[in-house]
Structure formats: C-alpha cells, structure tokens
Write a protein that holds these residues in place. Structure first.
Motif, PDB file in Angstrom:
ATOM      1  N   GLU A 132       0.841  -1.189   0.000  1.00  0.00           N
ATOM      2  CA  GLU A 132       0.000   0.000   0.000  1.00  0.00           C
ATOM      3  C   GLU A 132       0.881   1.245   0.000  1.00  0.00           C
ATOM      4  O   GLU A 132       2.040   1.204   0.418  1.00  0.00           O
ATOM      5  CB  GLU A 132      -0.908   0.018   1.232  1.00  0.00           C
ATOM      6  CG  GLU A 132      -1.891  -1.140   1.316  1.00  0.00           C
ATOM      7  CD  GLU A 132      -2.905  -1.123   0.198  1.00  0.00           C
ATOM      8  OE1 GLU A 132      -3.343   0.002  -0.180  1.00  0.00           O
ATOM      9  OE2 GLU A 132      -3.275  -2.206  -0.290  1.00  0.00           O
ATOM     10  N   ALA A 133       0.337   2.360  -0.467  1.00  0.00           N
ATOM     11  CA  ALA A 133       1.063   3.632  -0.389  1.00  0.00           C
ATOM     12  C   ALA A 133       1.233   4.032   1.077  1.00  0.00           C
ATOM     13  O   ALA A 133       0.378   3.733   1.916  1.00  0.00           O
ATOM     14  CB  ALA A 133       0.298   4.714  -1.139  1.00  0.00           C
ATOM     15  N   ILE A 134       2.341   4.680   1.390  1.00  0.00           N
ATOM     16  CA  ILE A 134       2.572   5.131   2.763  1.00  0.00           C
ATOM     17  C   ILE A 134       3.034   6.589   2.747  1.00  0.00           C
ATOM     18  O   ILE A 134       3.739   7.030   1.834  1.00  0.00           O
ATOM     19  CB  ILE A 134       3.603   4.262   3.511  1.00  0.00           C
ATOM     20  CG1 ILE A 134       4.945   4.231   2.760  1.00  0.00           C
ATOM     21  CG2 ILE A 134       3.087   2.870   3.754  1.00  0.00           C
ATOM     22  CD1 ILE A 134       6.065   3.583   3.557  1.00  0.00           C
ATOM     23  N   ASN A 135       2.613   7.311   3.770  1.00  0.00           N
ATOM     24  CA  ASN A 135       3.058   8.691   3.960  1.00  0.00           C
ATOM     25  C   ASN A 135       4.386   8.682   4.702  1.00  0.00           C
ATOM     26  O   ASN A 135       4.565   7.936   5.675  1.00  0.00           O
ATOM     27  CB  ASN A 135       2.010   9.460   4.761  1.00  0.00           C
ATOM     28  CG  ASN A 135       2.466  10.870   5.087  1.00  0.00           C
ATOM     29  OD1 ASN A 135       2.797  11.646   4.197  1.00  0.00           O
ATOM     30  ND2 ASN A 135       2.506  11.204   6.375  1.00  0.00           N
ATOM     31  N   THR A 136       5.330   9.494   4.261  1.00  0.00           N
ATOM     32  CA  THR A 136       6.636   9.545   4.925  1.00  0.00           C
ATOM     33  C   THR A 136       7.071  10.985   5.172  1.00  0.00           C
ATOM     34  O   THR A 136       6.716  11.893   4.432  1.00  0.00           O
ATOM     35  CB  THR A 136       7.740   8.857   4.087  1.00  0.00           C
ATOM     36  OG1 THR A 136       7.936   9.595   2.867  1.00  0.00           O
ATOM     37  CG2 THR A 136       7.388   7.416   3.777  1.00  0.00           C
ATOM     38  N   ILE A 137       7.844  11.149   6.225  1.00  0.00           N
ATOM     39  CA  ILE A 137       8.610  12.372   6.436  1.00  0.00           C
ATOM     40  C   ILE A 137      10.052  12.010   6.155  1.00  0.00           C
ATOM     41  O   ILE A 137      10.552  10.980   6.628  1.00  0.00           O
ATOM     42  CB  ILE A 137       8.436  12.911   7.865  1.00  0.00           C
ATOM     43  CG1 ILE A 137       6.985  13.342   8.082  1.00  0.00           C
ATOM     44  CG2 ILE A 137       9.372  14.091   8.112  1.00  0.00           C
ATOM     45  CD1 ILE A 137       6.680  13.823   9.493  1.00  0.00           C
ATOM     46  N   ARG A 138      10.731  12.859   5.396  1.00  0.00           N
ATOM     47  CA  ARG A 138      12.052  12.471   4.916  1.00  0.00           C
ATOM     48  C   ARG A 138      13.047  13.621   4.954  1.00  0.00           C
ATOM     49  O   ARG A 138      12.676  14.793   5.021  1.00  0.00           O
ATOM     50  CB  ARG A 138      11.954  11.906   3.496  1.00  0.00           C
ATOM     51  CG  ARG A 138      11.323  12.861   2.498  1.00  0.00           C
ATOM     52  CD  ARG A 138      11.154  12.216   1.118  1.00  0.00           C
ATOM     53  NE  ARG A 138      10.152  11.165   1.092  1.00  0.00           N
ATOM     54  CZ  ARG A 138       9.834  10.472  -0.006  1.00  0.00           C
ATOM     55  NH1 ARG A 138      10.457  10.738  -1.150  1.00  0.00           N
ATOM     56  NH2 ARG A 138       8.904   9.534   0.029  1.00  0.00           N
ATOM     57  N   CYS A 139      14.309  13.235   4.915  1.00  0.00           N
ATOM     58  CA  CYS A 139      15.414  14.197   4.899  1.00  0.00           C
ATOM     59  C   CYS A 139      16.395  13.778   3.816  1.00  0.00           C
ATOM     60  O   CYS A 139      16.793  12.613   3.754  1.00  0.00           O
ATOM     61  CB  CYS A 139      16.108  14.217   6.263  1.00  0.00           C
ATOM     62  SG  CYS A 139      17.545  15.313   6.348  1.00  0.00           S
ATOM     63  N   ARG A 140      16.767  14.709   2.956  1.00  0.00           N
ATOM     64  CA  ARG A 140      17.688  14.413   1.856  1.00  0.00           C
ATOM     65  C   ARG A 140      19.087  14.930   2.167  1.00  0.00           C
ATOM     66  O   ARG A 140      19.254  16.008   2.727  1.00  0.00           O
ATOM     67  CB  ARG A 140      17.197  15.048   0.557  1.00  0.00           C
ATOM     68  CG  ARG A 140      18.194  14.912  -0.591  1.00  0.00           C
ATOM     69  CD  ARG A 140      17.666  15.483  -1.891  1.00  0.00           C
ATOM     70  NE  ARG A 140      16.623  14.645  -2.465  1.00  0.00           N
ATOM     71  CZ  ARG A 140      16.333  14.603  -3.776  1.00  0.00           C
ATOM     72  NH1 ARG A 140      17.011  15.355  -4.629  1.00  0.00           N
ATOM     73  NH2 ARG A 140      15.366  13.844  -4.225  1.00  0.00           N
ATOM     74  N   ARG A 141      20.071  14.148   1.762  1.00  0.00           N
ATOM     75  CA  ARG A 141      21.453  14.581   1.811  1.00  0.00           C
ATOM     76  C   ARG A 141      22.141  14.203   0.501  1.00  0.00           C
ATOM     77  O   ARG A 141      21.777  13.212  -0.144  1.00  0.00           O
ATOM     78  CB  ARG A 141      22.201  13.961   2.989  1.00  0.00           C
ATOM     79  CG  ARG A 141      21.854  14.587   4.336  1.00  0.00           C
ATOM     80  CD  ARG A 141      22.316  16.032   4.398  1.00  0.00           C
ATOM     81  NE  ARG A 141      21.994  16.712   5.632  1.00  0.00           N
ATOM     82  CZ  ARG A 141      20.903  17.432   5.843  1.00  0.00           C
ATOM     83  NH1 ARG A 141      19.995  17.541   4.879  1.00  0.00           N
ATOM     84  NH2 ARG A 141      20.702  18.034   6.989  1.00  0.00           N
ATOM     85  N   ILE A 142      23.110  14.997   0.116  1.00  0.00           N
ATOM     86  CA  ILE A 142      23.863  14.785  -1.116  1.00  0.00           C
ATOM     87  C   ILE A 142      25.282  14.382  -0.752  1.00  0.00           C
ATOM     88  O   ILE A 142      25.915  15.018   0.102  1.00  0.00           O
ATOM     89  CB  ILE A 142      23.904  16.070  -1.980  1.00  0.00           C
ATOM     90  CG1 ILE A 142      22.491  16.633  -2.195  1.00  0.00           C
ATOM     91  CG2 ILE A 142      24.598  15.812  -3.312  1.00  0.00           C
ATOM     92  CD1 ILE A 142      21.585  15.791  -3.018  1.00  0.00           C
ATOM     93  N   GLY A 143      25.792  13.349  -1.415  1.00  0.00           N
ATOM     94  CA  GLY A 143      27.168  12.909  -1.156  1.00  0.00           C
ATOM     95  C   GLY A 143      27.264  11.396  -1.199  1.00  0.00           C
ATOM     96  O   GLY A 143      26.259  10.698  -1.378  1.00  0.00           O
ATOM     97  N   ALA A 144      28.454  10.867  -1.056  1.00  0.00           N
ATOM     98  CA  ALA A 144      28.674   9.420  -1.092  1.00  0.00           C
ATOM     99  C   ALA A 144      27.768   8.722  -0.081  1.00  0.00           C
ATOM    100  O   ALA A 144      27.540   9.236   1.023  1.00  0.00           O
ATOM    101  CB  ALA A 144      30.138   9.113  -0.790  1.00  0.00           C
ATOM    102  N   TYR A 145      27.257   7.551  -0.448  1.00  0.00           N
ATOM    103  CA  TYR A 145      26.287   6.876   0.397  1.00  0.00           C
ATOM    104  C   TYR A 145      26.804   6.600   1.807  1.00  0.00           C
ATOM    105  O   TYR A 145      26.043   6.662   2.778  1.00  0.00           O
ATOM    106  CB  TYR A 145      25.848   5.563  -0.253  1.00  0.00           C
ATOM    107  CG  TYR A 145      24.846   5.735  -1.365  1.00  0.00           C
ATOM    108  CD1 TYR A 145      23.686   6.486  -1.189  1.00  0.00           C
ATOM    109  CD2 TYR A 145      25.040   5.140  -2.612  1.00  0.00           C
ATOM    110  CE1 TYR A 145      22.758   6.652  -2.207  1.00  0.00           C
ATOM    111  CE2 TYR A 145      24.119   5.293  -3.637  1.00  0.00           C
ATOM    112  CZ  TYR A 145      22.980   6.044  -3.439  1.00  0.00           C
ATOM    113  OH  TYR A 145      22.062   6.206  -4.451  1.00  0.00           O
ATOM    114  N   ASN A 146      28.083   6.294   1.944  1.00  0.00           N
ATOM    115  CA  ASN A 146      28.601   5.947   3.275  1.00  0.00           C
ATOM    116  C   ASN A 146      28.586   7.124   4.248  1.00  0.00           C
ATOM    117  O   ASN A 146      28.646   6.931   5.464  1.00  0.00           O
ATOM    118  CB  ASN A 146      30.004   5.349   3.171  1.00  0.00           C
ATOM    119  CG  ASN A 146      31.013   6.313   2.580  1.00  0.00           C
ATOM    120  OD1 ASN A 146      30.647   7.334   2.006  1.00  0.00           O
ATOM    121  ND2 ASN A 146      32.285   5.996   2.712  1.00  0.00           N
TER     122      ASN A 146
END
Length: 285
Positions: A132-146
């Motif tokens: 099912e679809a879910i509502n999320t609160i999210r935070c984005r960052r840019i850079g190498a995954y580690n």
C-alpha cells in the motif's frame, strides 16, 4: 554567497519537479515560474545552490538514468536514447561519450559482464509483493552513500524530536509499526560521489503541518514490487540490487517509473553488520 531558506526551498521544489518529470520536455521558462523567479535570477540561484547550471543538471540526470537503464538486456540502446529525449542514436552516442568518456555500447557490455558475476553469487531468491502507499517524512542529503546516509538519518531524527517537543507531541520515533526506509536515487558506479542523492524516510499514518526546514513530507506509492531480502552489511547491498534488476529483466517484467527503496528491518546502532536485514523493493507493472 549563502542563500536564504526561502530561496533554497524554491530551488528544492524545482529539483523535485525535474526528478518527477525527467522524461518530459523541460524548459527553463516553466522551471523559473515554479521557482517564482525571473529567468535570469532562477538560473543564477540554481547554479549557486547546486554548482551546476539547470541545463547541465537535467542533461546529467537524463544521461545517468540512461546509463543505468542499460542493465536491462531487453532494451536496445536506440530505445534508451529515445527515452532520454534524443531524436537520433548518433546524438545520444555523442552526448554519452562526451559525458562518460566511453561509448554506450561499451558501458552496456561492461554492465552485463558485472551482472553475470553477481548472478553466480549465493543470495536469496527475489519474489513479487504488493504494498500500500505510505506517507513519509524524509530528509535528503547529497554525497557518497557511506556519509550521506548517516547524515540524513541523524538530521531526520534530531529534527523530528525537536518538532515533537516544540508542538507538544508524543515521541515521533517510538512507533513499533513505523517503517524506516531509504531511497537511493543514484547508481554509485555511474554518478560522482558528490552528486549522489539519498533520502532517509520514516512512515507516519497522519500528516503534519509546518515541518522544519530540511524535512519534507511525501508519499511512497504502492503497487507491485519485485523484492529481495539482503542480509549483512549495507556496504554489500549494491550486488543485491543488481541481482534484483537482473531477475526482473529475466522474468520479462516491466519496471515502473516510481522510485526504488529499501526498508531497514533492524537498527545498525544495536545490530552487528552480519545480522543486518534489509528488504529491497523495485517497482514493477
């Protein structure tokens, strides 16, 4: 020159729009209107924030998406070129070669060699599931995954705790039904480390108003997914993703345009690497 939060918010709106409409014809006039700035000021502010002109940004995302599409053995380079917005294969070949430094045919060949090696590894078998679809609160960052993953999760949790205290809400991180989800937008073998996009997401049954700067609220759409359980270190997860892509193409399944994502089943703070479990979800029709 530092940008005001309002300006950053408007530029992020444009970036989100571009990502969702990457297959469409995107013109700067429309993007300027979305940002709420004149053509000149939008172009200047976009480059200040991202380090790339809007034209270079769109071209890069289209070519990187095309490069990743070559894992699908059922897609010809001509089909991929057309999907990337190129009228002729020759135009695509030239742009691809200029950007990556090698021909798309060579890239496709190398991808398939790598996939054959991964297919021989011992892993659990993928399966098809419906979510099912879910509502999320999210935070984005840019850079190498580690590094970007740790920064995104740290910031997300800190800002949610501060938001809950400020608004007299119960602990927003203590729901047992809450899903911890990561969205990696880029293939680390294709995209430069400093350009990789990652979002840390937590699911919530209700929506929230006036979230702090740095957080956004978005749906993860439901539907059918090819899924694979990855066991062990996050550092080895790329091979599991590639096995899942390979399985999907072998089964003759068609991918949807929605974002892939990974669901973390245990907390790396309290779990040894060998015991970590992550569900991978690839949207299919």
């Amino acid at each position: 020159m530092s940008l005001e939060n309002t300006t950053i918010h408007q530029i992020k709106k444009v970036i989100c729009f571009v990502e969702k409409h990457l297959n469409d014809d995107l013109d700067v006039a429309t993007l300027s209107q979305i940002a709420g700035y004149s053509h000149f000021h939008f172009c200047r502010l976009f480059k200040l924030y991202t380090g790339e002109s809007i034209g270079v940004f769109i071209r890069r995302l289209k070519l990187e998406k095309a490069a990743f599409a070559m894992v699908d053995k059922n897609k010809s380079i001509t089909d991929i070129a057309i999907a990337a917005g190129y009228d002729t294969p020759s135009g695509f070949y030239k742009a691809f070669n200029e950007f990556f430094g090698y021909a798309p045919s060579e890239h496709k060949r190398q991808k398939h060699i790598a996939l054959k090696k991964i297919k021989g590894a011992t892993m659990l078998e993928p399966k098809i599931v419906t979510r099912e679809a879910i509502n999320t609160i999210r935070c984005r960052r840019i850079g190498a995954y580690n590094t970007s993953t740790k920064e995104a999760w740290g910031t997300l949790c800190t800002l949610l705790q501060e938001y809950a205290i400020k608004n007299n809400l119960p602990n927003m991180l203590s729901d047992d039904k809450q899903e911890a989800i990561g969205i990696g937008y880029d293939d680390p073998t294709i995209t430069a480390p400093e350009k990789i996009r990652y979002e840390a997401c937590l699911s919530f049954e209700k929506t929230y108003e006036n979230l702090p700067e740095g957080l956004s609220q978005n749906l993860i759409e439901g539907g059918r997914f090819a899924s694979l359980l990855h066991k062990g270190s996050y550092n080895n997860m790329y091979d599991s993703w590639m096995k899942l892509y390979s399985w999907v193409t072998e089964q003759g399944l068609e991918l949807r345009e929605n974002n892939l994502f990974e669901k973390y089943l245990n907390d790396p703070t309290y779990t040894s690497e060998a015991l970590l479990e992550t569900e991978l979800f690839l949207p299919i029709r």
